[in-house]
Write a protein that holds these residues in place. Structure first.
Motif, PDB file in Angstrom:
ATOM      1  N   THR A 192      16.905 -23.956   0.853  1.00 27.88           N
ATOM      2  CA  THR A 192      17.193 -24.351   2.230  1.00 27.88           C
ATOM      3  C   THR A 192      16.635 -25.749   2.455  1.00 27.88           C
ATOM      4  OG1 THR A 192      17.030 -22.050   2.973  1.00 27.88           O
ATOM      5  CG2 THR A 192      16.895 -23.739   4.667  1.00 27.88           C
ATOM      6  N   VAL A 193      17.486 -26.635   3.004  1.00 26.16           N
ATOM      7  CA  VAL A 193      17.068 -28.002   3.323  1.00 26.16           C
ATOM      8  C   VAL A 193      17.677 -28.413   4.655  1.00 26.16           C
ATOM      9  CG1 VAL A 193      16.791 -28.736   0.916  1.00 26.16           C
ATOM     10  CG2 VAL A 193      18.994 -29.050   2.050  1.00 26.16           C
ATOM     11  N   LYS A 194      17.144 -29.471   5.238  1.00 25.51           N
ATOM     12  CA  LYS A 194      17.707 -30.022   6.473  1.00 25.51           C
ATOM     13  C   LYS A 194      18.904 -30.909   6.145  1.00 25.51           C
ATOM     14  CE  LYS A 194      13.733 -29.909   9.515  1.00 25.51           C
ATOM     15  NZ  LYS A 194      14.244 -29.084  10.581  1.00 25.51           N
ATOM     16  N   ALA A 195      19.846 -30.974   7.075  1.00 26.96           N
ATOM     17  CA  ALA A 195      21.038 -31.802   6.911  1.00 26.96           C
ATOM     18  C   ALA A 195      20.641 -33.261   6.704  1.00 26.96           C
ATOM     19  CB  ALA A 195      21.932 -31.669   8.143  1.00 26.96           C
ATOM     20  N   GLY A 196      21.487 -33.971   5.973  1.00 23.63           N
ATOM     21  CA  GLY A 196      21.234 -35.389   5.733  1.00 23.63           C
ATOM     22  C   GLY A 196      21.544 -35.761   4.302  1.00 23.63           C
ATOM     23  N   ASP A 197      20.901 -36.832   3.851  1.00 20.63           N
ATOM     24  CA  ASP A 197      21.119 -37.320   2.491  1.00 20.63           C
ATOM     25  C   ASP A 197      20.365 -36.440   1.508  1.00 20.63           C
ATOM     26  OD1 ASP A 197      22.715 -39.516   3.244  1.00 20.63           O
ATOM     27  OD2 ASP A 197      20.932 -40.672   3.770  1.00 20.63           O
ATOM     28  N   ILE A 198      21.093 -35.926   0.537  1.00 19.96           N
ATOM     29  CA  ILE A 198      20.524 -35.035  -0.466  1.00 19.96           C
ATOM     30  C   ILE A 198      20.804 -35.623  -1.842  1.00 19.96           C
ATOM     31  CG2 ILE A 198      20.488 -32.676  -1.394  1.00 19.96           C
ATOM     32  CD1 ILE A 198      19.782 -32.762   1.588  1.00 19.96           C
ATOM     33  N   VAL A 199      19.791 -35.589  -2.699  1.00 14.59           N
ATOM     34  CA  VAL A 199      19.954 -35.994  -4.091  1.00 14.59           C
ATOM     35  C   VAL A 199      19.734 -34.749  -4.946  1.00 14.59           C
ATOM     36  CG1 VAL A 199      19.032 -37.390  -5.979  1.00 14.59           C
ATOM     37  CG2 VAL A 199      19.176 -38.352  -3.679  1.00 14.59           C
ATOM     38  N   PHE A 200      20.713 -34.434  -5.766  1.00 18.23           N
ATOM     39  CA  PHE A 200      20.602 -33.322  -6.699  1.00 18.23           C
ATOM     40  C   PHE A 200      20.206 -33.907  -8.058  1.00 18.23           C
ATOM     41  CE2 PHE A 200      23.536 -31.923  -3.445  1.00 18.23           C
ATOM     42  CZ  PHE A 200      23.059 -30.658  -3.140  1.00 18.23           C
ATOM     43  N   ALA A 201      18.998 -33.596  -8.511  1.00 17.65           N
ATOM     44  CA  ALA A 201      18.514 -34.040  -9.820  1.00 17.65           C
ATOM     45  C   ALA A 201      18.751 -32.872 -10.773  1.00 17.65           C
ATOM     46  CB  ALA A 201      17.039 -34.398  -9.751  1.00 17.65           C
ATOM     47  N   VAL A 202      19.743 -33.002 -11.634  1.00 11.83           N
ATOM     48  CA  VAL A 202      20.207 -31.891 -12.467  1.00 11.83           C
ATOM     49  C   VAL A 202      19.702 -32.059 -13.893  1.00 11.83           C
ATOM     50  CG1 VAL A 202      22.243 -30.596 -13.202  1.00 11.83           C
ATOM     51  CG2 VAL A 202      22.293 -31.848 -11.039  1.00 11.83           C
ATOM     52  N   HIS A 203      19.178 -30.973 -14.471  1.00  8.61           N
ATOM     53  CA  HIS A 203      18.712 -30.972 -15.856  1.00  8.61           C
ATOM     54  C   HIS A 203      19.366 -29.815 -16.600  1.00  8.61           C
ATOM     55  CE1 HIS A 203      16.195 -31.359 -19.368  1.00  8.61           C
ATOM     56  NE2 HIS A 203      15.896 -30.077 -19.269  1.00  8.61           N
ATOM     57  N   ASN A 204      19.938 -30.107 -17.752  1.00 10.34           N
ATOM     58  CA  ASN A 204      20.502 -29.070 -18.622  1.00 10.34           C
ATOM     59  C   ASN A 204      19.410 -28.659 -19.597  1.00 10.34           C
ATOM     60  OD1 ASN A 204      21.804 -27.433 -20.426  1.00 10.34           O
ATOM     61  ND2 ASN A 204      23.450 -28.849 -20.898  1.00 10.34           N
ATOM     62  N   ASP A 205      18.880 -27.462 -19.402  1.00 12.99           N
ATOM     63  CA  ASP A 205      17.775 -26.947 -20.205  1.00 12.99           C
ATOM     64  C   ASP A 205      18.258 -26.186 -21.443  1.00 12.99           C
ATOM     65  OD1 ASP A 205      14.959 -26.832 -20.430  1.00 12.99           O
ATOM     66  OD2 ASP A 205      14.951 -24.755 -19.739  1.00 12.99           O
ATOM     67  N   ALA A 206      19.569 -26.142 -21.646  1.00 13.05           N
ATOM     68  CA  ALA A 206      20.120 -25.406 -22.788  1.00 13.05           C
ATOM     69  C   ALA A 206      19.815 -26.139 -24.092  1.00 13.05           C
ATOM     70  CB  ALA A 206      21.627 -25.233 -22.628  1.00 13.05           C
ATOM     71  N   VAL A 207      19.815 -25.380 -25.191  1.00 12.71           N
ATOM     72  CA  VAL A 207      19.542 -25.933 -26.514  1.00 12.71           C
ATOM     73  C   VAL A 207      20.820 -26.452 -27.172  1.00 12.71           C
ATOM     74  CG1 VAL A 207      18.691 -25.367 -28.825  1.00 12.71           C
ATOM     75  CG2 VAL A 207      17.544 -24.431 -26.809  1.00 12.71           C
ATOM     76  N   SER A 208      21.934 -25.726 -26.953  1.00  8.76           N
ATOM     77  CA  SER A 208      23.159 -26.113 -27.659  1.00  8.76           C
ATOM     78  C   SER A 208      24.416 -26.124 -26.788  1.00  8.76           C
ATOM     79  CB  SER A 208      23.397 -25.165 -28.841  1.00  8.76           C
ATOM     80  OG  SER A 208      23.606 -23.844 -28.362  1.00  8.76           O
ATOM     81  N   GLU A 209      24.287 -25.818 -25.518  1.00 13.09           N
ATOM     82  CA  GLU A 209      25.450 -25.653 -24.640  1.00 13.09           C
ATOM     83  C   GLU A 209      25.518 -26.752 -23.587  1.00 13.09           C
ATOM     84  OE1 GLU A 209      28.827 -23.458 -23.830  1.00 13.09           O
ATOM     85  OE2 GLU A 209      27.302 -22.605 -25.127  1.00 13.09           O
ATOM     86  N   ALA A 210      26.701 -27.368 -23.429  1.00 10.56           N
ATOM     87  CA  ALA A 210      26.919 -28.342 -22.352  1.00 10.56           C
ATOM     88  C   ALA A 210      27.134 -27.588 -21.040  1.00 10.56           C
ATOM     89  CB  ALA A 210      28.132 -29.210 -22.663  1.00 10.56           C
ATOM     90  N   HIS A 211      26.724 -28.211 -19.933  1.00 15.06           N
ATOM     91  CA  HIS A 211      26.902 -27.632 -18.602  1.00 15.06           C
ATOM     92  C   HIS A 211      27.338 -28.732 -17.645  1.00 15.06           C
ATOM     93  CE1 HIS A 211      25.363 -23.740 -19.706  1.00 15.06           C
ATOM     94  NE2 HIS A 211      24.214 -24.249 -20.109  1.00 15.06           N
ATOM     95  N   GLU A 212      27.721 -28.314 -16.423  1.00 16.50           N
ATOM     96  CA  GLU A 212      28.025 -29.245 -15.345  1.00 16.50           C
ATOM     97  C   GLU A 212      27.568 -28.605 -14.049  1.00 16.50           C
ATOM     98  OE1 GLU A 212      32.255 -29.835 -15.025  1.00 16.50           O
ATOM     99  OE2 GLU A 212      32.612 -27.820 -14.325  1.00 16.50           O
ATOM    100  N   MET A 213      27.498 -29.406 -12.991  1.00 15.12           N
ATOM    101  CA  MET A 213      27.168 -28.873 -11.672  1.00 15.12           C
ATOM    102  C   MET A 213      28.180 -29.405 -10.682  1.00 15.12           C
ATOM    103  SD  MET A 213      24.257 -29.573  -8.882  1.00 15.12           S
ATOM    104  CE  MET A 213      25.348 -30.820  -8.246  1.00 15.12           C
ATOM    105  N   VAL A 214      28.894 -28.486 -10.047  1.00 15.24           N
ATOM    106  CA  VAL A 214      29.903 -28.820  -9.045  1.00 15.24           C
ATOM    107  C   VAL A 214      29.357 -28.369  -7.689  1.00 15.24           C
ATOM    108  CG1 VAL A 214      32.296 -28.442  -8.290  1.00 15.24           C
ATOM    109  CG2 VAL A 214      31.739 -28.451 -10.748  1.00 15.24           C
ATOM    110  N   LEU A 215      29.547 -29.203  -6.666  1.00 18.56           N
ATOM    111  CA  LEU A 215      29.086 -28.899  -5.315  1.00 18.56           C
ATOM    112  C   LEU A 215      30.283 -28.655  -4.410  1.00 18.56           C
ATOM    113  CD1 LEU A 215      26.813 -28.877  -3.103  1.00 18.56           C
ATOM    114  CD2 LEU A 215      27.210 -31.354  -2.894  1.00 18.56           C
ATOM    115  N   VAL A 216      30.299 -27.500  -3.734  1.00 17.67           N
ATOM    116  CA  VAL A 216      31.362 -27.192  -2.775  1.00 17.67           C
ATOM    117  C   VAL A 216      30.741 -26.627  -1.500  1.00 17.67           C
ATOM    118  CG1 VAL A 216      33.127 -26.756  -4.524  1.00 17.67           C
ATOM    119  CG2 VAL A 216      31.762 -24.863  -3.704  1.00 17.67           C
ATOM    120  N   ARG A 217      31.420 -26.846  -0.379  1.00 19.17           N
ATOM    121  CA  ARG A 217      30.981 -26.266   0.891  1.00 19.17           C
ATOM    122  C   ARG A 217      31.782 -25.003   1.127  1.00 19.17           C
ATOM    123  NH1 ARG A 217      30.107 -28.833   6.899  1.00 19.17           N
ATOM    124  NH2 ARG A 217      29.456 -26.859   7.797  1.00 19.17           N
ATOM    125  N   LEU A 218      31.085 -23.929   1.458  1.00 18.90           N
ATOM    126  CA  LEU A 218      31.753 -22.661   1.748  1.00 18.90           C
ATOM    127  C   LEU A 218      32.127 -22.596   3.219  1.00 18.90           C
ATOM    128  CD1 LEU A 218      29.438 -20.235  -0.285  1.00 18.90           C
ATOM    129  CD2 LEU A 218      31.635 -21.230  -0.985  1.00 18.90           C
TER     130      LEU A 218
END
Length: 141
Positions: A46-72
């Motif tokens: 939970t965060v307050k509305a405004g400017d948000i920075v998503f700092a994403v880290h892939n912790d996997a050893v051998s698998e690629a990942h992505e992060m998609v942001l959508v509003r429900l």
């Protein structure tokens, strides 16, 4: 010369007295290897509305990942998976941005200005959403 010094001093005083508007940073950690459970976790849900920075880290050893942001549309909106593709239809959800193609151990960043509401963060690489790579974020006023 005195006028220039006075002007610079006044500008410095204004700059020092202005409040700093810093973005909220959310740390996102993705993990999981093919054939096993997949994870996507947020350091705050939970965060307050405004400017948000998503700092994403892939912790996997051998698998690629992505992060998609959508509003429900609603907090309990069901997200349909296209069964033949084992992926979510991002266009139907209107993606607000993504960090794509994160190799194992890699980091990425996404900046977004979010309004109050419920958001979904997900990995949409084939089968990853179904394996549990998603998390909800609540943005308050």
């Amino acid at each position: 010369m005195t006028y220039r010094i006075a002007t610079l001093a006044a500008l410095a005083a204004i700059g020092l007295s202005a409040p700093a508007f810093a973005a909220t940073t959310i740390k996102v950690v993705e993990g999981g290897e093919g054939g096993g459970p997949m994870t996507l976790s947020l350091d705050q849900s939970t965060v307050k509305a405004g400017d948000i920075v998503f700092a994403v880290h892939n912790d996997a050893v051998s698998e690629a990942h992505e992060m998609v942001l959508v509003r429900l549309k609603t907090p309990d909106e069901e997200v349909a998976v296209v069964a033949a593709k084992h992926r979510v239809d991002e266009k139907a959800l209107k993606s607000l941005g993504e960090v794509s193609d994160l190799k194992p151990g890699a980091d990425g960043m996404l900046k977004a200005k979010l309004k109050a509401g419920t958001y979904l963060l997900l990995c949409n690489i084939k089968g990853h959403y179904e394996a549990g790579m998603h998390a909800k974020l609540t943005v308050t006023k």
